[in-house]
Write a protein that holds these residues in place. Structure first.
Motif, PDB file in Angstrom:
ATOM      1  N   GLY A 121      46.188 141.444  75.132  1.00 23.00           N
ATOM      2  CA  GLY A 121      45.015 141.671  76.292  1.00 23.00           C
ATOM      3  C   GLY A 121      43.479 140.400  76.542  1.00 23.00           C
ATOM      4  O   GLY A 121      43.433 139.896  75.634  1.00 23.00           O
ATOM      5  N   SER A 138      39.570 140.369  77.866  1.00 20.64           N
ATOM      6  CA  SER A 138      38.171 141.229  78.803  1.00 20.64           C
ATOM      7  C   SER A 138      38.256 141.148  80.047  1.00 20.64           C
ATOM      8  O   SER A 138      37.483 141.433  80.717  1.00 20.64           O
ATOM      9  CB  SER A 138      37.357 140.500  77.925  1.00 20.64           C
ATOM     10  OG  SER A 138      37.277 139.808  77.022  1.00 20.64           O
ATOM     11  N   GLY A 139      39.648 140.715  81.276  1.00 19.95           N
ATOM     12  CA  GLY A 139      39.760 140.707  82.406  1.00 19.95           C
ATOM     13  C   GLY A 139      39.902 139.216  82.662  1.00 19.95           C
ATOM     14  O   GLY A 139      40.443 138.064  82.429  1.00 19.95           O
ATOM     15  N   TYR A 186      41.832 144.184  80.323  1.00 22.81           N
ATOM     16  CA  TYR A 186      40.722 145.612  80.342  1.00 22.81           C
ATOM     17  C   TYR A 186      39.377 145.337  80.968  1.00 22.81           C
ATOM     18  O   TYR A 186      38.940 143.373  81.123  1.00 22.81           O
ATOM     19  CB  TYR A 186      40.515 145.860  78.676  1.00 22.81           C
ATOM     20  CG  TYR A 186      41.909 146.433  78.552  1.00 22.81           C
ATOM     21  CD1 TYR A 186      41.843 147.680  78.026  1.00 22.81           C
ATOM     22  CD2 TYR A 186      42.788 145.472  78.071  1.00 22.81           C
ATOM     23  CE1 TYR A 186      43.194 148.292  77.104  1.00 22.81           C
ATOM     24  CE2 TYR A 186      44.046 146.052  77.739  1.00 22.81           C
ATOM     25  CZ  TYR A 186      44.132 147.263  76.899  1.00 22.81           C
ATOM     26  OH  TYR A 186      45.298 147.648  76.314  1.00 22.81           O
ATOM     27  N   ARG A 187      38.420 145.972  80.565  1.00 20.12           N
ATOM     28  CA  ARG A 187      36.911 145.406  81.356  1.00 20.12           C
ATOM     29  C   ARG A 187      36.295 144.950  79.699  1.00 20.12           C
ATOM     30  O   ARG A 187      35.303 146.477  79.056  1.00 20.12           O
ATOM     31  CB  ARG A 187      35.844 146.862  81.521  1.00 20.12           C
ATOM     32  CG  ARG A 187      36.647 147.281  83.093  1.00 20.12           C
ATOM     33  CD  ARG A 187      35.848 147.788  84.394  1.00 20.12           C
ATOM     34  NE  ARG A 187      36.654 148.270  85.291  1.00 20.12           N
ATOM     35  CZ  ARG A 187      35.906 149.155  86.106  1.00 20.12           C
ATOM     36  NH1 ARG A 187      35.492 149.805  85.881  1.00 20.12           N
ATOM     37  NH2 ARG A 187      36.399 149.507  87.265  1.00 20.12           N
ATOM     38  N   SER A 246      36.271 142.967  75.599  1.00 17.10           N
ATOM     39  CA  SER A 246      36.661 142.778  74.678  1.00 17.10           C
ATOM     40  C   SER A 246      36.978 143.524  73.496  1.00 17.10           C
ATOM     41  O   SER A 246      37.570 144.334  73.285  1.00 17.10           O
ATOM     42  CB  SER A 246      36.797 141.704  73.355  1.00 17.10           C
ATOM     43  OG  SER A 246      35.361 141.598  73.098  1.00 17.10           O
ATOM     44  N   ALA A 266      36.790 146.950  74.531  1.00 11.93           N
ATOM     45  CA  ALA A 266      38.059 148.108  74.899  1.00 11.93           C
ATOM     46  C   ALA A 266      39.458 147.704  75.080  1.00 11.93           C
ATOM     47  O   ALA A 266      40.193 148.462  75.055  1.00 11.93           O
ATOM     48  CB  ALA A 266      38.108 148.550  76.595  1.00 11.93           C
ATOM     49  N   VAL A 267      39.714 146.473  74.507  1.00 17.39           N
ATOM     50  CA  VAL A 267      40.993 145.854  73.670  1.00 17.39           C
ATOM     51  C   VAL A 267      41.576 147.076  72.607  1.00 17.39           C
ATOM     52  O   VAL A 267      42.841 147.147  72.542  1.00 17.39           O
ATOM     53  CB  VAL A 267      41.140 144.176  73.905  1.00 17.39           C
ATOM     54  CG1 VAL A 267      42.941 143.898  73.930  1.00 17.39           C
ATOM     55  CG2 VAL A 267      40.986 143.723  75.309  1.00 17.39           C
ATOM     56  N   ASP A 286      43.885 149.959  71.583  1.00 14.27           N
ATOM     57  CA  ASP A 286      45.074 149.979  72.261  1.00 14.27           C
ATOM     58  C   ASP A 286      45.149 148.778  71.026  1.00 14.27           C
ATOM     59  O   ASP A 286      46.848 148.420  70.960  1.00 14.27           O
ATOM     60  CB  ASP A 286      45.210 149.414  73.575  1.00 14.27           C
ATOM     61  CG  ASP A 286      44.941 150.502  74.452  1.00 14.27           C
ATOM     62  OD1 ASP A 286      45.238 151.715  74.212  1.00 14.27           O
ATOM     63  OD2 ASP A 286      45.241 150.303  75.984  1.00 14.27           O
TER      64      ASP A 286
END
Length: 317
Positions: free
Chosen positions: A150, A152-153, A178-179, A181, A183-184, A187
């Protein structure tokens, strides 16, 4: 008598000009939002730099475009007198190849000081089958394009660290953006993705709380903060990814002004408060002086240019 009077006037003017420059506040431009790693370091460095220069140092926060708004301001709108200083990070070197810029960071900015580099941690779920970087990479080699990481984008540090790892090992990793870190982690913990290469200043808390397990660190040497975590380079010789921080000014500043700022910044970096903040950030040394940091910066610029040429990264992705 007229010659003596003229010489005296010129001397007084020079002294007044020097004093005026020293009485002018130095502006430290931080191109990121308040509260982040670079902003926190800037607010510790500022007072130490002020003490060394004998001038007031003010923080000017100009976030936007991944740090490029503040960088463009210093490169294009500030005066080339070393009184406006950009305090920025590693995104500046990758943006040369990955972003459409109104300025050239290599041509328009002069490196002054390399403050340090913060490594990233390769983290997995506590329940992950991967207990080492070697196990993770073996799985990636056996199942190309299915073992995931994953980020941060696109083109953020966590993405670039994964791109470098894939390039260094000849493996095909699945990038899941993802938007941010934060948010990672849900998951990652639930094993919907396999790993995350997150800057240590952000990930170390998750490791210390037991939310995730660190199986590697991206620095060239092990960190004193987590000495039992092996470097990825112990498995992949030569691999390193670090989020550096440093000072730049607009190109064209007088050499005397550059020397004065460099000397003051080098002394300020040794202040106990600055060293403690670097320690808490898990920062590791990089070439600090002007010449050494300029070479370090240029090598980083060239590294990302090579990734674009190889088709591993795309401009504006």
């Amino acid at each position: 008598m007229r010659r003596i009077a003229l010489a005296t006037l010129l001397a007084i003017t020079a002294i007044a000009g020097s004093a005026g420059a020293q009485n002018t506040p130095v502006t430290l431009v931080v191109p990121y939002a308040p509260g982040g790693t670079i902003d926190v370091l800037a607010r510790v460095l500022g007072p130490a730099l002020s003490a060394e220069l004998g001038q007031t140092v003010v923080i000017d926060t100009r976030p936007g475009a991944g740090g490029n708004v503040g960088a463009a301001y210093v490169a294009q709108q500030s005066r080339p007198d070393a009184q406006t200083v950009l305090f920025t990070g590693a995104a500046l070197s990758s943006s040369v190849s990955l972003s459409s810029l109104s300025f050239d960071p290599v041509r328009d900015l002069t490196p002054v000081l390399g403050m340090g580099a913060i490594p990233s941690l390769m983290v997995v779920s506590p329940n992950s089958p991967y207990r080492t970087a070697a196990q993770f990479l073996a799985a990636a080699s056996a199942r190309p394009g299915t073992v995931s990481y994953g980020s941060s984008g696109p083109n953020t540090g966590s993405h670039l660290a994964g791109v470098l790892l894939a390039a260094a090992t000849g493996t095909e990793l699945l990038h899941v953006p993802y938007r941010g870190s934060g948010a990672v982690y849900p998951d990652l913990i639930a094993q919907r993705i396999d790993t995350l290469l997150d800057i240590m200043a952000s990930s170390i808390g998750q490791v210390q709380q037991g939310a995730v397990r660190a199986i590697g660190i991206t620095s060239r040497e092990r960190s004193a903060v987590l000495p039992d975590v092996p470097t990825i380079a112990e498995t992949v010789p030569g691999y390193a990814f670090e989020t550096w921080v440093g000072l730049f000014v607009r190109s064209g500043a007088p050499e005397e002004s550059l020397r004065r700022l460099e000397a003051a910044a080098l002394r300020a970096m040794q202040a106990p408060a600055v060293q403690e903040r670097l320690r808490l950030s898990a920062a590791q040394p990089i070439p600090a002086d002007r010449a050494g940091f300029a070479g370090y910066f240029r090598e980083d610029v060239d590294r990302w240019a090579a990734m674009v040429q190889q088709g591993r990264l795309q401009k504006g992705e």
